[in-house]
Design an enzyme around this catalytic site. Structure first.
Site, PDB file in Angstrom:
ATOM      1  N   ASP A  42       0.882  -1.153   0.000  1.00 21.69           N
ATOM      2  CA  ASP A  42       0.000   0.000   0.000  1.00 21.69           C
ATOM      3  C   ASP A  42       0.931   1.217   0.000  1.00 21.69           C
ATOM      4  OD1 ASP A  42      -2.291   1.670   0.480  1.00 21.69           O
ATOM      5  OD2 ASP A  42      -1.714   1.754   2.588  1.00 21.69           O
ATOM      6  N   LEU A  43       0.403   2.384  -0.321  1.00 22.58           N
ATOM      7  CA  LEU A  43       1.258   3.580  -0.346  1.00 22.58           C
ATOM      8  C   LEU A  43       1.062   4.470   0.890  1.00 22.58           C
ATOM      9  CD1 LEU A  43       3.137   5.591  -2.016  1.00 22.58           C
ATOM     10  CD2 LEU A  43       1.003   6.632  -2.760  1.00 22.58           C
ATOM     11  N   ASP A  44      -0.156   5.051   0.971  1.00 24.35           N
ATOM     12  CA  ASP A  44      -0.428   6.033   2.020  1.00 24.35           C
ATOM     13  C   ASP A  44      -0.360   5.385   3.396  1.00 24.35           C
ATOM     14  OD1 ASP A  44      -1.048   8.212   0.236  1.00 24.35           O
ATOM     15  OD2 ASP A  44      -2.969   7.270  -0.169  1.00 24.35           O
TER      16      ASP A  44
ATOM     17  N   THR B 142       1.528  10.112   3.728  1.00 23.86           N
ATOM     18  CA  THR B 142       0.509  10.950   3.086  1.00 23.86           C
ATOM     19  C   THR B 142      -0.862  10.739   3.711  1.00 23.86           C
ATOM     20  OG1 THR B 142       0.651   9.274   1.406  1.00 23.86           O
ATOM     21  CG2 THR B 142       1.459  11.464   0.803  1.00 23.86           C
TER      22      THR B 142
ATOM     23  N   LYS C 147      -9.248   5.357   5.569  1.00 21.50           N
ATOM     24  CA  LYS C 147      -7.966   4.845   5.090  1.00 21.50           C
ATOM     25  C   LYS C 147      -8.170   3.715   4.070  1.00 21.50           C
ATOM     26  CE  LYS C 147      -4.984   6.323   8.805  1.00 21.50           C
ATOM     27  NZ  LYS C 147      -4.104   5.912   9.905  1.00 21.50           N
ATOM     28  N   GLY C 148      -7.551   3.856   2.923  1.00 16.75           N
ATOM     29  CA  GLY C 148      -7.662   2.834   1.883  1.00 16.75           C
ATOM     30  C   GLY C 148      -8.914   2.958   1.040  1.00 16.75           C
TER      31      GLY C 148
ATOM     32  N   ARG D 168     -11.582   8.194  -3.117  1.00 18.45           N
ATOM     33  CA  ARG D 168     -11.913   9.603  -2.876  1.00 18.45           C
ATOM     34  C   ARG D 168     -13.424   9.822  -2.751  1.00 18.45           C
ATOM     35  NH1 ARG D 168      -9.601  13.138  -7.447  1.00 18.45           N
ATOM     36  NH2 ARG D 168      -7.803  11.834  -6.924  1.00 18.45           N
TER      37      ARG D 168
ATOM     38  N   SER E 137      -2.232   0.787  -4.500  1.00 16.31           N
ATOM     39  CA  SER E 137      -2.786   1.942  -3.778  1.00 16.31           C
ATOM     40  C   SER E 137      -4.095   2.374  -4.414  1.00 16.31           C
ATOM     41  CB  SER E 137      -1.798   3.110  -3.827  1.00 16.31           C
ATOM     42  OG  SER E 137      -2.427   4.298  -3.363  1.00 16.31           O
ATOM     43  N   ALA E 138      -5.035   2.768  -3.561  1.00 18.68           N
ATOM     44  CA  ALA E 138      -6.330   3.257  -4.038  1.00 18.68           C
ATOM     45  C   ALA E 138      -6.230   4.689  -4.545  1.00 18.68           C
ATOM     46  CB  ALA E 138      -7.347   3.194  -2.904  1.00 18.68           C
ATOM     47  N   SER E 139      -5.051   5.291  -4.431  1.00 20.01           N
ATOM     48  CA  SER E 139      -4.905   6.709  -4.766  1.00 20.01           C
ATOM     49  C   SER E 139      -4.554   6.957  -6.221  1.00 20.01           C
ATOM     50  CB  SER E 139      -3.823   7.330  -3.886  1.00 20.01           C
ATOM     51  OG  SER E 139      -3.562   8.653  -4.314  1.00 20.01           O
TER      52      SER E 139
ATOM     53  N   ASN F 168      -3.313   9.591  -7.121  1.00 18.30           N
ATOM     54  CA  ASN F 168      -2.095  10.393  -7.041  1.00 18.30           C
ATOM     55  C   ASN F 168      -0.848   9.534  -6.803  1.00 18.30           C
ATOM     56  OD1 ASN F 168      -3.154  13.258  -7.127  1.00 18.30           O
ATOM     57  ND2 ASN F 168      -4.359  12.492  -5.415  1.00 18.30           N
TER      58      ASN F 168
ATOM     59  N   LYS G  22     -10.829  -1.463  -2.004  1.00 22.10           N
ATOM     60  CA  LYS G  22     -10.590  -2.219  -0.775  1.00 22.10           C
ATOM     61  C   LYS G  22     -11.825  -2.044   0.107  1.00 22.10           C
ATOM     62  CE  LYS G  22      -5.729  -0.936  -1.203  1.00 22.10           C
ATOM     63  NZ  LYS G  22      -4.602  -0.137  -0.702  1.00 22.10           N
TER      64      LYS G  22
ATOM     65  N   GLU H  31       0.001  -3.235   4.629  1.00 19.64           N
ATOM     66  CA  GLU H  31      -1.072  -2.243   4.732  1.00 19.64           C
ATOM     67  C   GLU H  31      -1.099  -1.558   6.094  1.00 19.64           C
ATOM     68  OE1 GLU H  31      -3.670  -0.709   3.626  1.00 19.64           O
ATOM     69  OE2 GLU H  31      -3.927  -1.486   1.615  1.00 19.64           O
ATOM     70  N   ASP H  32      -1.706  -0.371   6.129  1.00 21.37           N
ATOM     71  CA  ASP H  32      -1.907   0.311   7.419  1.00 21.37           C
ATOM     72  C   ASP H  32      -3.390   0.521   7.707  1.00 21.37           C
ATOM     73  OD1 ASP H  32      -2.320   2.244   5.406  1.00 21.37           O
ATOM     74  OD2 ASP H  32      -2.081   3.839   6.894  1.00 21.37           O
TER      75      ASP H  32
HETATM   76  C1  BG6 Z   1      -5.808   5.730  -0.368  1.00 21.34           C
HETATM   77  C2  BG6 Z   1      -5.921   6.514   0.914  1.00 21.34           C
HETATM   78  O1  BG6 Z   1      -4.502   5.304  -0.544  1.00 21.34           O
HETATM   79  O2  BG6 Z   1      -6.170   6.542  -1.476  1.00 21.34           O
HETATM   80  C3  BG6 Z   1      -7.301   7.141   1.056  1.00 21.34           C
HETATM   81  O3  BG6 Z   1      -5.672   5.651   2.014  1.00 21.34           O
HETATM   82  C4  BG6 Z   1      -7.606   7.967  -0.188  1.00 21.34           C
HETATM   83  O4  BG6 Z   1      -7.326   7.948   2.207  1.00 21.34           O
HETATM   84  C5  BG6 Z   1      -7.488   7.087  -1.428  1.00 21.34           C
HETATM   85  O5  BG6 Z   1      -8.932   8.515  -0.120  1.00 21.34           O
HETATM   86  C6  BG6 Z   1      -7.761   7.849  -2.727  1.00 21.34           C
HETATM   87  O6  BG6 Z   1      -6.752   8.800  -2.942  1.00 21.34           O
HETATM   88  P1  BG6 Z   1      -6.783   9.898  -4.062  1.00 21.34           P
HETATM   89  O7  BG6 Z   1      -5.387  10.450  -4.046  1.00 21.34           O
HETATM   90  O8  BG6 Z   1      -7.120   9.232  -5.363  1.00 21.34           O
HETATM   91  O9  BG6 Z   1      -7.825  10.902  -3.668  1.00 21.34           O
HETATM   92 MG    MG Z   2      -2.785   3.195   3.597  1.00 22.94          MG
END
Ligand code: BG6
Ligand code: MG
Length: 219
Positions: free
Chosen positions: A7-9, A15, A43-44, A47, A112-114, A116, A143, A167-168
């Protein structure tokens, strides 16, 4: 153990704190009682799903367009914060672990679910350590569904039971476990209850720790 999927964040960099601060600023503006404890639920989580959870703290109804604008506002603030990320923001022990895995020929992927995530990996200067970065835009189920971790394993050409996931977040641990992988949780025993192995800090992570504890899951 043939691969480690990260996982990233909150695992590679902190982050998770920036996500919290950006949501907190939006929630304050909307007069919603959002705090650190509630933030654990985000978390995870994607958005838009995070926004829905935050809005459920109040009783105002928002149109889809308004929700889109709110999510964008949070993301703009978040992007300002991550623009300042540098390699010094890597959590302790992470680069050493990535190096060890690379030298040992153990596959690595990011789950990662992000949206970014690729930008953050670049800012941290660690993109080259990853054999694959799962494109979250192609993931249908967030997730705790196992899809993102299963996709990581498939892209690396390994079986889920040959993988460790780190994971966290509670939703993330569930995702790893339902994928049939060995789950390592970074956090407190209370938060990481279901994990197979718990470390209180990423500084404790190392190839030898993972190898010593890894147990292949039987289906
Ligand atoms: C996950 C975070 O990695 O990414 C969440 O744990 C976050 O908190 C999710 O909402 C989505 O991220 P982003 O950057 O696409 O808004
Ligand atoms: Mg995380």
């Amino acid at each position: 153990m043939k691969a480690v999927i990260f996982d990233l964040d909150g695992v590679i960099t902190d982050t998770a704190e920036y996500h919290y601060l950006a949501w907190k600023s939006l929630a304050d503006e909307l007069n919603l009682p959002f705090d650190k404890e509630f933030n654990e639920k985000l978390k995870g989580v994607s958005r838009m799903e995070s926004l829905e959870l935050i809005l459920s703290l109040g009783d105002t109804a928002y149109s889809d367009e308004e929700k889109k604008a709110l999510a964008e506002k949070k993301n703009d603030l978040y992007k300002e914060m991550i623009a300042k990320v540098t390699p010094a923001d890597l959590l302790p022990g992470i680069e050493a672990l990535l190096k060890e895995l690379q030298e040992a020929g153990i596959g690595t992927a990011l789950a990662s679910a992000s949206k970014n995530a690729p930008f953050i990996l670049d800012r941290l200067g660690v993109t080259h350590y990853f054999n694959h970065v799962v494109d979250v835009n192609l993931i249908k189920q967030g997730k705790p569904d196992p899809e993102i971790f299963l996709t990581g394993a498939a892209k690396l050409g390994v079986l889920p039971e040959e993988c460790v996931g780190i994971e966290d977040a509670e939703a993330g641990i569930e995702s790893i476990l339902s994928a049939g992988m060995y789950a390592v949780g970074v956090g407190t025993p209370a938060q990481m209850q279901k994990a197979d192995l718990i470390v209180s800090s990423t500084a404790e992570l190392s190839l030898s720790l993972l190898k010593e504890n890894f147990k292949q899951k039987t289906k």
